[in-house]
Design an enzyme around this catalytic site. Structure first.
Site, PDB file in Angstrom:
ATOM      1  N   ASN A   1       0.877  -1.174   0.000  1.00 55.98           N
ATOM      2  CA  ASN A   1       0.000   0.000   0.000  1.00 55.98           C
ATOM      3  C   ASN A   1       0.911   1.220   0.000  1.00 55.98           C
ATOM      4  O   ASN A   1       1.450   1.596   1.041  1.00 55.98           O
ATOM      5  CB  ASN A   1      -0.885  -0.044   1.254  1.00 55.98           C
ATOM      6  CG  ASN A   1      -1.756   1.199   1.387  1.00 55.98           C
ATOM      7  OD1 ASN A   1      -1.809   2.034   0.480  1.00 55.98           O
ATOM      8  ND2 ASN A   1      -2.436   1.312   2.518  1.00 55.98           N
TER       9      ASN A   1
ATOM     10  N   LYS B   1       0.214   4.251  -0.451  1.00 57.80           N
ATOM     11  CA  LYS B   1      -0.413   5.473   0.082  1.00 57.80           C
ATOM     12  C   LYS B   1      -0.108   6.652  -0.843  1.00 57.80           C
ATOM     13  O   LYS B   1      -0.041   6.463  -2.059  1.00 57.80           O
ATOM     14  CB  LYS B   1       0.022   5.690   1.534  1.00 57.80           C
ATOM     15  CG  LYS B   1      -0.220   4.430   2.384  1.00 57.80           C
ATOM     16  CD  LYS B   1      -0.127   4.631   3.862  1.00 57.80           C
ATOM     17  CE  LYS B   1      -0.386   3.299   4.565  1.00 57.80           C
ATOM     18  NZ  LYS B   1      -0.379   3.382   6.008  1.00 57.80           N
TER      19      LYS B   1
ATOM     20  N   HIS C   1      -9.749   1.193   4.166  1.00 58.83           N
ATOM     21  CA  HIS C   1      -8.529   1.379   4.965  1.00 58.83           C
ATOM     22  C   HIS C   1      -8.827   2.368   6.088  1.00 58.83           C
ATOM     23  O   HIS C   1      -9.589   3.317   5.897  1.00 58.83           O
ATOM     24  CB  HIS C   1      -7.404   1.896   4.067  1.00 58.83           C
ATOM     25  CG  HIS C   1      -6.081   1.903   4.760  1.00 58.83           C
ATOM     26  ND1 HIS C   1      -5.729   2.884   5.650  1.00 58.83           N
ATOM     27  CD2 HIS C   1      -5.049   1.036   4.716  1.00 58.83           C
ATOM     28  CE1 HIS C   1      -4.516   2.607   6.130  1.00 58.83           C
ATOM     29  NE2 HIS C   1      -4.083   1.500   5.577  1.00 58.83           N
TER      30      HIS C   1
ATOM     31  N   GLU D   1      -7.245   4.762   7.206  1.00 60.34           N
ATOM     32  CA  GLU D   1      -6.969   6.174   6.874  1.00 60.34           C
ATOM     33  C   GLU D   1      -8.119   6.763   6.060  1.00 60.34           C
ATOM     34  O   GLU D   1      -8.437   7.949   6.205  1.00 60.34           O
ATOM     35  CB  GLU D   1      -5.619   6.280   6.139  1.00 60.34           C
ATOM     36  CG  GLU D   1      -4.467   6.067   7.123  1.00 60.34           C
ATOM     37  CD  GLU D   1      -3.185   5.532   6.511  1.00 60.34           C
ATOM     38  OE1 GLU D   1      -3.026   5.567   5.273  1.00 60.34           O
ATOM     39  OE2 GLU D   1      -2.323   5.056   7.288  1.00 60.34           O
TER      40      GLU D   1
ATOM     41  N   GLU E   1      -6.022  -4.853  10.080  1.00 61.63           N
ATOM     42  CA  GLU E   1      -5.012  -3.837  10.372  1.00 61.63           C
ATOM     43  C   GLU E   1      -5.406  -3.080  11.636  1.00 61.63           C
ATOM     44  O   GLU E   1      -6.234  -2.158  11.572  1.00 61.63           O
ATOM     45  CB  GLU E   1      -4.903  -2.841   9.209  1.00 61.63           C
ATOM     46  CG  GLU E   1      -4.460  -3.446   7.910  1.00 61.63           C
ATOM     47  CD  GLU E   1      -3.824  -2.412   6.992  1.00 61.63           C
ATOM     48  OE1 GLU E   1      -2.679  -2.622   6.588  1.00 61.63           O
ATOM     49  OE2 GLU E   1      -4.466  -1.379   6.717  1.00 61.63           O
TER      50      GLU E   1
ATOM     51  N   GLY F   1       1.984   2.232  10.815  1.00 56.16           N
ATOM     52  CA  GLY F   1       3.002   3.278  10.751  1.00 56.16           C
ATOM     53  C   GLY F   1       3.653   3.616  12.079  1.00 56.16           C
ATOM     54  O   GLY F   1       4.343   4.628  12.197  1.00 56.16           O
TER      55      GLY F   1
ATOM     56  N   SER G   1       2.777  -2.138  10.455  1.00 55.92           N
ATOM     57  CA  SER G   1       4.202  -2.238  10.832  1.00 55.92           C
ATOM     58  C   SER G   1       4.804  -3.600  10.514  1.00 55.92           C
ATOM     59  O   SER G   1       5.650  -4.098  11.272  1.00 55.92           O
ATOM     60  CB  SER G   1       4.400  -1.873  12.306  1.00 55.92           C
ATOM     61  OG  SER G   1       4.016  -0.518  12.524  1.00 55.92           O
TER      62      SER G   1
ATOM     63  N   GLY H   1       2.649  -1.144   4.353  1.00 58.53           N
ATOM     64  CA  GLY H   1       2.724   0.273   4.017  1.00 58.53           C
ATOM     65  C   GLY H   1       4.169   0.713   3.860  1.00 58.53           C
ATOM     66  O   GLY H   1       4.781   0.541   2.807  1.00 58.53           O
ATOM     67  N   GLY H   2       4.728   1.258   4.924  1.00 58.93           N
ATOM     68  CA  GLY H   2       6.063   1.853   4.875  1.00 58.93           C
ATOM     69  C   GLY H   2       7.118   0.956   4.233  1.00 58.93           C
ATOM     70  O   GLY H   2       7.893   1.408   3.373  1.00 58.93           O
TER      71      GLY H   2
HETATM   72  P1  PGA Z   1       2.446   0.267   7.700  1.00 59.80           P
HETATM   73  O1  PGA Z   1       1.021   0.503   6.972  1.00 59.80           O
HETATM   74  O2  PGA Z   1       3.009  -1.015   7.140  1.00 59.80           O
HETATM   75  O3  PGA Z   1       3.262   1.476   7.310  1.00 59.80           O
HETATM   76  O4  PGA Z   1       2.173   0.174   9.152  1.00 59.80           O
HETATM   77  C1  PGA Z   1       0.167  -0.566   6.708  1.00 59.80           C
HETATM   78  C2  PGA Z   1      -1.094  -0.050   6.056  1.00 59.80           C
HETATM   79  O5  PGA Z   1      -1.591   1.015   6.431  1.00 59.80           O
HETATM   80  O6  PGA Z   1      -1.630  -0.698   5.125  1.00 59.80           O
END
Ligand code: PGA
Length: 247
Positions: free
Chosen positions: A12, A14, A97, A99, A164, A170, A209, A230-231
Site C-alpha cells: 500500500n 499510500k 482502509h 486512513e 489492520e 506506521g 508495521s 505500508g512503509g
Molecule cells: P504500515 O502501513 O506497514 O506502514 O504500518 C500498513 C497499512 O496502512 O496498510
C-alpha cells in the site's frame, strides 16, 4: 498461513511517489519477484495505476488501487470509479482502509457499497478492518472486527480481508503473535459462518508495521495468508524480503 492458500504480499504505497519514483519501485519489485513463495500486489496512488499496469503487464506483480467510488459514474468531483480502475488495468482495490475511514469519514455502509462496486466491476476487493488503540485497551477488539466484517462485507462478498489494527499502522508497534492469531481465527470463523466453504479459501492479510524482521513470525501464524504492507513496501528490498518470508 492457511493450508491450500498461496500467500499474497500487497504494498500500500499510500500518497507516495512521483511517476518516475513509482516506476522505478515497480521495476525493482518485478525484478525480484521470480521464485518467491507469495503473489505480489502493488497499490500506487490512482494517478500511477495506468502506467504501472502497463509497465507490469504480463508479469508476476499485480496492480491495485487504494479506493474507489461506490457509483460507476456521476457528479462526484475528484473521485474514481471501479470500472475506470478496471479499464486502467487494476485487478485489486483496497477498500475501507482506516486512513480512508478516518480522513474521509467512511462508514461500514460506505465501505460495503464500495466493495459491491468493486465486485461488479470485476475487481478483487481488499476489505480492511481493525480496532483503534482505545478499543483494544477496552477489550473490544474482537467485537469491533466482527461488527466491521458484518457491516462492511456484502452478502456476495468474494475477495480478501485485511486485519489492520489502527494503532499498529506506521507506528512500529504490532500486536503479540497470540493476539494476531486470535483475531485472524475470529475473522476466519466469521467468514466461514457467513460464506460457507468459500470463506475457508479467502485470504486474510495482516497489516500494521510489517517489516522484514517480523514478517516470518507473523506470516507463519494460522490464518495469516499474507500482508498488507505500508512503509516497508516503499523499499523494494524490504518488500521482497517480506514476500520471501512467506515461504
Ligand atoms: P504500515 O502501513 O506497514 O506502514 O504500518 C500498513 C497499512 O496502512 O496498510
Amino acid at each position: 498461513m492457511t493450508p491450500g492458500i498461496r500467500p499474497l504480499i500487497a504494498g500500500n504505497w499510500k500518497m507516495h511517489g512521483t511517476l518516475r519514483e513509482a516506476g522505478a519501485l515497480a521495476e525493482a519489485v518485478r525484478a525480484g519477484a521470480a521464485g518467491l513463495p507469495a503473489d505480489l500486489l502493488v497499490c500506487p496512488p490512482f494517478l500511477h495505476v495506468p502506467s504501472l499496469a502497463a509497465l507490469l503487464a504480463g508479469g508476476p506483480v499485480a496492480v491495485g488501487a487504494q479506493d474507489c467510488h461506490a457509483a460507476t459514474k456521476g457528479a462526484h468531483t475528484g473521485d474514481v470509479s471501479a470500472p475506470m480502475l478496471r479499464d486502467a488495468g487494476a485487478t485489486h482495490v483496497i477498500l475501507g482502509h482506516s486512513e480512508r475511514r478516518a480522513d474521509h469519514a467512511e462508514t461500514d455502509a460506505v465501505v460495503r457499497a464500495k466493495v459491491q462496486a468493486a465486485l461488479a466491476a470485476g475487481l478483487i476487493p481488499v476489505a480492511c478492518v481493525g480496532e483503534t488503540e482505545a478499543q483494544r485497551l477496552g477489550g473490544e477488539a474482537e467485537a469491533v472486527v466482527r461488527r466491521q466484517l458484518a457491516e462492511s462485507l456484502p452478502d456476495d462478498f468474494a475477495g480478501i480481508v485485511a486485519y489492520e489494527p489502527v494503532w499498529a499502522i506506521g507506528t512500529g508497534r504490532t500486536p503479540t503473535e497470540a493476539d494476531i492469531a486470535a483475531i485472524h481465527a475470529t475473522i476466519r470463523e466469521t467468514l466461514v459462518a457467513r460464506f460457507g466453504p468459500a470463506g475457508q479459501g479467502m485470504r486474510i492479510l495482516y497489516g500494521g508495521s510489517m517489516k522484514p524482521g517480523n514478517a516470518k513470525a507473523i506470516l507463519a501464524l494460522p490464518n495469516v495468508d499474507g500482508g498488507l504492507v505500508g512503509g516497508a513496501s516503499l523499499v523494494s528490498a524490504d518488500f521482497l524480503a517480506i514476500a520471501a518470508a512467506a515461504g
